[in-house]
Design an enzyme around this catalytic site. Sequence first.
Site, PDB file in Angstrom:
ATOM      1  N   CYS A 248      25.261  41.303  51.202  1.00  0.00           N
ATOM      2  CA  CYS A 248      24.477  41.568  49.989  1.00  0.00           C
ATOM      3  C   CYS A 248      23.015  41.888  50.328  1.00  0.00           C
TER       4      CYS A 248
ATOM      5  N   GLY B 109      39.728  33.213  58.467  1.00  0.00           N
ATOM      6  CA  GLY B 109      38.619  33.971  57.879  1.00  0.00           C
ATOM      7  C   GLY B 109      37.543  32.992  57.472  1.00  0.00           C
TER       8      GLY B 109
ATOM      9  N   LEU C 226      33.654  39.965  44.856  1.00  0.00           N
ATOM     10  CA  LEU C 226      32.243  39.570  44.808  1.00  0.00           C
ATOM     11  C   LEU C 226      32.044  38.297  45.612  1.00  0.00           C
TER      12      LEU C 226
ATOM     13  N   ASN D  65      34.201  33.761  56.370  1.00  0.00           N
ATOM     14  CA  ASN D  65      32.978  34.234  55.736  1.00  0.00           C
ATOM     15  C   ASN D  65      32.816  33.404  54.451  1.00  0.00           C
ATOM     16  N   HIS D  66      32.312  33.978  53.381  1.00  0.00           N
ATOM     17  CA  HIS D  66      31.904  33.140  52.237  1.00  0.00           C
ATOM     18  C   HIS D  66      33.033  32.275  51.682  1.00  0.00           C
TER      19      HIS D  66
ATOM     20  N   TYR E  32      30.801  49.430  36.154  1.00  0.00           N
ATOM     21  CA  TYR E  32      30.078  48.257  35.674  1.00  0.00           C
ATOM     22  C   TYR E  32      29.262  48.503  34.405  1.00  0.00           C
TER      23      TYR E  32
ATOM     24  N   ILE F 209      27.481  49.498  46.670  1.00  0.00           N
ATOM     25  CA  ILE F 209      27.009  49.693  48.050  1.00  0.00           C
ATOM     26  C   ILE F 209      26.321  51.042  48.176  1.00  0.00           C
TER      27      ILE F 209
ATOM     28  N   LYS G  71      29.941  47.324  55.825  1.00  0.00           N
ATOM     29  CA  LYS G  71      30.418  45.983  55.430  1.00  0.00           C
ATOM     30  C   LYS G  71      29.995  44.936  56.443  1.00  0.00           C
TER      31      LYS G  71
ATOM     32  N   ASP H 270      29.751  61.066  44.222  1.00  0.00           N
ATOM     33  CA  ASP H 270      30.766  60.213  43.587  1.00  0.00           C
ATOM     34  C   ASP H 270      31.822  61.102  42.945  1.00  0.00           C
TER      35      ASP H 270
HETATM   36  C1  LIG Z   1      26.959  46.004  51.644  1.00  0.00           C
HETATM   37  C2  LIG Z   1      27.560  44.961  50.737  1.00  0.00           C
HETATM   38  C3  LIG Z   1      26.789  44.385  49.742  1.00  0.00           C
HETATM   39  C4  LIG Z   1      27.347  43.426  48.904  1.00  0.00           C
HETATM   40  N1  LIG Z   1      26.554  42.880  47.925  1.00  0.00           N
HETATM   41  C5  LIG Z   1      27.062  41.919  47.114  1.00  0.00           C
HETATM   42  C6  LIG Z   1      26.226  41.276  46.153  1.00  0.00           C
HETATM   43  O1  LIG Z   1      25.028  41.586  46.011  1.00  0.00           O
HETATM   44  N2  LIG Z   1      26.780  40.320  45.372  1.00  0.00           N
HETATM   45  C7  LIG Z   1      28.086  39.947  45.499  1.00  0.00           C
HETATM   46  O2  LIG Z   1      28.532  39.037  44.781  1.00  0.00           O
HETATM   47  N3  LIG Z   1      28.899  40.545  46.401  1.00  0.00           N
HETATM   48  C8  LIG Z   1      28.416  41.509  47.209  1.00  0.00           C
HETATM   49  N4  LIG Z   1      29.220  42.111  48.144  1.00  0.00           N
HETATM   50  C9  LIG Z   1      30.641  41.716  48.225  1.00  0.00           C
HETATM   51  C10 LIG Z   1      30.796  40.458  49.070  1.00  0.00           C
HETATM   52  O3  LIG Z   1      30.194  40.644  50.325  1.00  0.00           O
HETATM   53  C11 LIG Z   1      32.272  40.135  49.249  1.00  0.00           C
HETATM   54  O4  LIG Z   1      32.847  39.952  47.981  1.00  0.00           O
HETATM   55  C12 LIG Z   1      32.399  38.864  50.086  1.00  0.00           C
HETATM   56  O5  LIG Z   1      31.990  39.107  51.408  1.00  0.00           O
HETATM   57  C13 LIG Z   1      33.825  38.336  50.085  1.00  0.00           C
HETATM   58  O6  LIG Z   1      33.873  37.208  50.905  1.00  0.00           O
HETATM   59  P1  LIG Z   1      35.220  36.756  51.614  1.00  0.00           P
HETATM   60  O7  LIG Z   1      34.873  35.562  52.429  1.00  0.00           O
HETATM   61  O8  LIG Z   1      36.316  36.661  50.615  1.00  0.00           O
HETATM   62  O9  LIG Z   1      35.652  37.983  52.527  1.00  0.00           O
HETATM   63  P2  LIG Z   1      34.921  38.766  53.762  1.00  0.00           P
HETATM   64  O10 LIG Z   1      33.442  38.697  53.606  1.00  0.00           O
HETATM   65  O11 LIG Z   1      35.587  40.064  53.804  1.00  0.00           O
HETATM   66  O12 LIG Z   1      35.323  37.855  55.006  1.00  0.00           O
HETATM   67  C14 LIG Z   1      36.622  37.777  55.505  1.00  0.00           C
HETATM   68  C15 LIG Z   1      36.557  37.202  56.903  1.00  0.00           C
HETATM   69  O13 LIG Z   1      37.885  37.093  57.419  1.00  0.00           O
HETATM   70  C16 LIG Z   1      37.889  37.467  58.792  1.00  0.00           C
HETATM   71  N5  LIG Z   1      39.255  37.880  59.137  1.00  0.00           N
HETATM   72  C17 LIG Z   1      40.013  38.839  58.513  1.00  0.00           C
HETATM   73  N6  LIG Z   1      41.222  38.960  59.109  1.00  0.00           N
HETATM   74  C18 LIG Z   1      41.229  38.066  60.131  1.00  0.00           C
HETATM   75  C19 LIG Z   1      42.192  37.723  61.126  1.00  0.00           C
HETATM   76  N7  LIG Z   1      43.392  38.305  61.169  1.00  0.00           N
HETATM   77  N8  LIG Z   1      41.864  36.778  62.033  1.00  0.00           N
HETATM   78  C20 LIG Z   1      40.647  36.158  61.999  1.00  0.00           C
HETATM   79  N9  LIG Z   1      39.715  36.434  61.082  1.00  0.00           N
HETATM   80  C21 LIG Z   1      39.988  37.372  60.159  1.00  0.00           C
HETATM   81  C22 LIG Z   1      36.872  38.588  58.863  1.00  0.00           C
HETATM   82  O14 LIG Z   1      36.383  38.776  60.163  1.00  0.00           O
HETATM   83  C23 LIG Z   1      35.796  38.097  57.878  1.00  0.00           C
HETATM   84  O15 LIG Z   1      34.790  37.346  58.509  1.00  0.00           O
HETATM   85  C24 LIG Z   1      28.700  43.060  49.033  1.00  0.00           C
HETATM   86  C25 LIG Z   1      29.481  43.619  50.034  1.00  0.00           C
HETATM   87  C26 LIG Z   1      28.910  44.554  50.884  1.00  0.00           C
HETATM   88  C27 LIG Z   1      29.758  45.132  51.976  1.00  0.00           C
HETATM   89  N1  LIG Z   2      25.044  44.016  43.786  1.00  0.00           N
HETATM   90  C1  LIG Z   2      26.313  43.624  43.901  1.00  0.00           C
HETATM   91  O1  LIG Z   2      26.801  42.759  43.181  1.00  0.00           O
HETATM   92  C2  LIG Z   2      27.187  44.285  44.932  1.00  0.00           C
HETATM   93  C3  LIG Z   2      26.612  45.056  45.939  1.00  0.00           C
HETATM   94  C4  LIG Z   2      27.445  45.686  46.862  1.00  0.00           C
HETATM   95  C5  LIG Z   2      28.820  45.514  46.778  1.00  0.00           C
HETATM   96  N2  LIG Z   2      29.342  44.732  45.814  1.00  0.00           N
HETATM   97  C6  LIG Z   2      30.808  44.605  45.666  1.00  0.00           C
HETATM   98  O2  LIG Z   2      31.480  45.027  46.846  1.00  0.00           O
HETATM   99  C7  LIG Z   2      32.648  45.783  46.510  1.00  0.00           C
HETATM  100  C8  LIG Z   2      32.633  47.127  47.194  1.00  0.00           C
HETATM  101  O3  LIG Z   2      31.510  47.910  46.739  1.00  0.00           O
HETATM  102  P1  LIG Z   2      31.615  49.497  46.685  1.00  0.00           P
HETATM  103  O4  LIG Z   2      30.279  50.025  46.331  1.00  0.00           O
HETATM  104  O5  LIG Z   2      32.296  49.976  47.898  1.00  0.00           O
HETATM  105  O6  LIG Z   2      32.658  49.721  45.504  1.00  0.00           O
HETATM  106  P2  LIG Z   2      32.435  50.084  43.948  1.00  0.00           P
HETATM  107  O7  LIG Z   2      33.755  49.860  43.326  1.00  0.00           O
HETATM  108  O8  LIG Z   2      31.243  49.414  43.392  1.00  0.00           O
HETATM  109  O9  LIG Z   2      32.103  51.648  43.956  1.00  0.00           O
HETATM  110  C9  LIG Z   2      32.946  52.607  44.512  1.00  0.00           C
HETATM  111  C10 LIG Z   2      32.505  53.974  43.992  1.00  0.00           C
HETATM  112  O10 LIG Z   2      33.198  54.976  44.721  1.00  0.00           O
HETATM  113  C11 LIG Z   2      33.646  55.986  43.832  1.00  0.00           C
HETATM  114  N3  LIG Z   2      34.794  56.627  44.474  1.00  0.00           N
HETATM  115  C12 LIG Z   2      36.063  56.162  44.601  1.00  0.00           C
HETATM  116  N4  LIG Z   2      36.803  57.020  45.324  1.00  0.00           N
HETATM  117  C13 LIG Z   2      35.985  58.054  45.672  1.00  0.00           C
HETATM  118  C14 LIG Z   2      36.156  59.229  46.447  1.00  0.00           C
HETATM  119  N5  LIG Z   2      37.310  59.523  47.038  1.00  0.00           N
HETATM  120  N6  LIG Z   2      35.093  60.052  46.598  1.00  0.00           N
HETATM  121  C15 LIG Z   2      33.906  59.762  46.033  1.00  0.00           C
HETATM  122  N7  LIG Z   2      33.691  58.652  45.299  1.00  0.00           N
HETATM  123  C16 LIG Z   2      34.707  57.809  45.130  1.00  0.00           C
HETATM  124  C17 LIG Z   2      33.941  55.252  42.535  1.00  0.00           C
HETATM  125  O11 LIG Z   2      33.879  56.114  41.422  1.00  0.00           O
HETATM  126  C18 LIG Z   2      32.829  54.200  42.515  1.00  0.00           C
HETATM  127  O12 LIG Z   2      31.673  54.671  41.872  1.00  0.00           O
HETATM  128  C19 LIG Z   2      32.676  45.886  45.002  1.00  0.00           C
HETATM  129  O13 LIG Z   2      33.556  44.908  44.487  1.00  0.00           O
HETATM  130  C20 LIG Z   2      31.263  45.569  44.590  1.00  0.00           C
HETATM  131  O14 LIG Z   2      31.167  44.965  43.307  1.00  0.00           O
HETATM  132  C21 LIG Z   2      28.554  44.132  44.870  1.00  0.00           C
END
Ligand SMILES: Cc1cc2nc3c(=O)[nH]c(=O)nc-3n(C[C@H](O)[C@H](O)[C@H](O)COP(=O)(O)OP(=O)(O)OC[C@H]3O[C@@H](n4cnc5c(N)ncnc54)[C@H](O)[C@@H]3O)c2cc1C
Ligand SMILES: NC(=O)c1ccc[n+]([C@@H]2O[C@H](COP(=O)([O-])OP(=O)(O)OC[C@H]3O[C@@H](n4cnc5c(N)ncnc54)[C@H](O)[C@@H]3O)[C@@H](O)[C@H]2O)c1
Length: 443
Positions: free
Chosen positions: A42, A8, A297, A10-11, A187, A159, A131, A178
């Site tokens: 993000c 994996g 996060l 990513n970050h 939060y 999200i 995602k 929700d």
């Molecule tokens: C839309 C969105 C907005 C977000 N905004 C924020 C934000 O503003 N601030 C914040 O702090 N966090 C935010 N997050 C959360 C943040 O993106 C995640 O916490 C972060 O990506 C975690 O990083 P990671 O590297 O642990 O895992 P991931 O990003 O999930 O990466 C895991 C990697 O492992 C790889 N992998 C998995 N299984 C296998 C396998 N079997 N073989 C090979 N490769 C594999 C995947 O392809 C992937 O690239 C957001 C998430 C989303 C989806």
């Molecule tokens: N700005 C940021 O820091 C940021 C931005 C995007 C994502 N993230 C992180 O990524 C992760 C995923 O984000 P997320 O938005 O998917 O999760 P989240 O935990 O922030 O929100 C999930 C929401 O879904 C609702 N929910 C749960 N089950 C449900 C159901 N069956 N039907 C309807 N609503 C339901 C919950 O009440 C909650 O409000 C989180 O850890 C989040 O902190 C962070």
Amino acid sequence: MTKTVIIGTNHAGLAAANAILDNSEQEVVMIERNENFSYLSCGTALWVGHQIDSVDGLFYTNREDFEAKGAKVRTQTIVDNIDFEGKIVHATDQQGDKVEESYDKLVLATGSIPISPKVPGRELKNITFMKKYEEGQNIDQMFEHEDVKNIAVIGAGYIGVEMAEAAKRRGKNVLLFDALDRCLPSYYDPWFTDDMDKNLADHGIELHYGELVKEYKGSDKVEQIVTEKGDYDVDLVINAIGFSPNNQLAKDHLELFANGAYLVDRHQQTSDPDVYAVGDCATVYSNALQGTTYIALASNALRTGIVAGENIAGNPIESPGVQGSNGISIFGHHMVSTGYSVESAAKFNLDVKYTDIEDTQKPEFMKENADVKLRMVYEASSRRIVGAQMSSTTSDISMAIHMFSLAIERQVTIDELGMLDIFFLPHFNQPYNYINKAALAAE
Ligand SMILES: Cc1cc2nc3c(=O)[nH]c(=O)nc-3n(C[C@H](O)[C@H](O)[C@H](O)COP(=O)(O)OP(=O)(O)OC[C@H]3O[C@@H](n4cnc5c(N)ncnc54)[C@H](O)[C@@H]3O)c2cc1C
Ligand SMILES: NC(=O)c1ccc[n+]([C@@H]2O[C@H](COP(=O)([O-])OP(=O)(O)OC[C@H]3O[C@@H](n4cnc5c(N)ncnc54)[C@H](O)[C@@H]3O)[C@@H](O)[C@H]2O)c1
């Protein structure tokens, strides 16, 4: 020479790789399922909502950066299973060929998987998560179509709220659902989310809270969603109801946390001493809770990756723990938080009190000013700070939340914040800063 395999990239995996490569001469193999590296999801809402011009800036590194440091990089390669006894990773590459990599140390950085609502019809077309980069591309392209008018976003967490704004900015009708009765319930307390919900509604987003989806209907593509309260015509559904840790590869070998995350110590070491876990697939130590928890996060992913990498490189550092600090900015309404809200503290059995203030950043005579709303949450018995929430409709007040993050980490009490030396200059501040005022007023 020690050989480390990182699964994996990513970050979390990238941070671990950098820490090893920058601090040792060890052999590093990086294995990643995707073609791309380092996608900052993000920024997806900003890109899809056309608040930034291009997606390019959302990738901050690439395979060449790591190859230049001596790493072997295998992209488009999926790890199928791991022989923990023989210390061999088994994978399949893009051509379908089997690949093996032995290891001395293994880093699991497999991240998280979006949770799917378990309702009939979820396999229909035009139902997506948000995602991966490819999912962002798909949503962006769908928003181009005029006949994609009604967008349902399921989950009003981070999200969901960000994607609701993005869809609205692209001129769509947006319905935000929700299970609970307000947005961002994990939060912030209602004192803050009431303002955000009004902000969302004022911008034309239809709020459907306390409304669970029971079914997705349609022949090929989704056409309707059915809840306990009604049926709604939709052209696209974005599911955002949270993440679960991706523990597929080692769930039968390693000790797990209640939600399935790999249980790690302060060195990111799992129950197998040669296996480290980082980022969204692992637990974190919460200073507010003073115990282990799960917080997905990017900021935690980076720090946990560094800790694991440094330890593998021979520098035995410990994680200082996390506060789960986070922020959101929707149509110019800014909210930031760290630690626990009053509601979330109750869920974790923390007995807390809180103190609130609504103020301006600067003295009233200043022409340009900022409104500030602050809640500080502290443990009733010890009076240590365990959380803070802030908002402003006018200005970026986010830097102050970092001070609260440190206060939680260092177990500062609410009484110590009352007398904290916060300077005065009208351009920046009042003689009595709002943090001092609220702390002095604490019960
Ligand atoms: C839309 C969105 C907005 C977000 N905004 C924020 C934000 O503003 N601030 C914040 O702090 N966090 C935010 N997050 C959360 C943040 O993106 C995640 O916490 C972060 O990506 C975690 O990083 P990671 O590297 O642990 O895992 P991931 O990003 O999930 O990466 C895991 C990697 O492992 C790889 N992998 C998995 N299984 C296998 C396998 N079997 N073989 C090979 N490769 C594999 C995947 O392809 C992937 O690239 C957001 C998430 C989303 C989806
Ligand atoms: N700005 C940021 O820091 C940021 C931005 C995007 C994502 N993230 C992180 O990524 C992760 C995923 O984000 P997320 O938005 O998917 O999760 P989240 O935990 O922030 O929100 C999930 C929401 O879904 C609702 N929910 C749960 N089950 C449900 C159901 N069956 N039907 C309807 N609503 C339901 C919950 O009440 C909650 O409000 C989180 O850890 C989040 O902190 C962070």
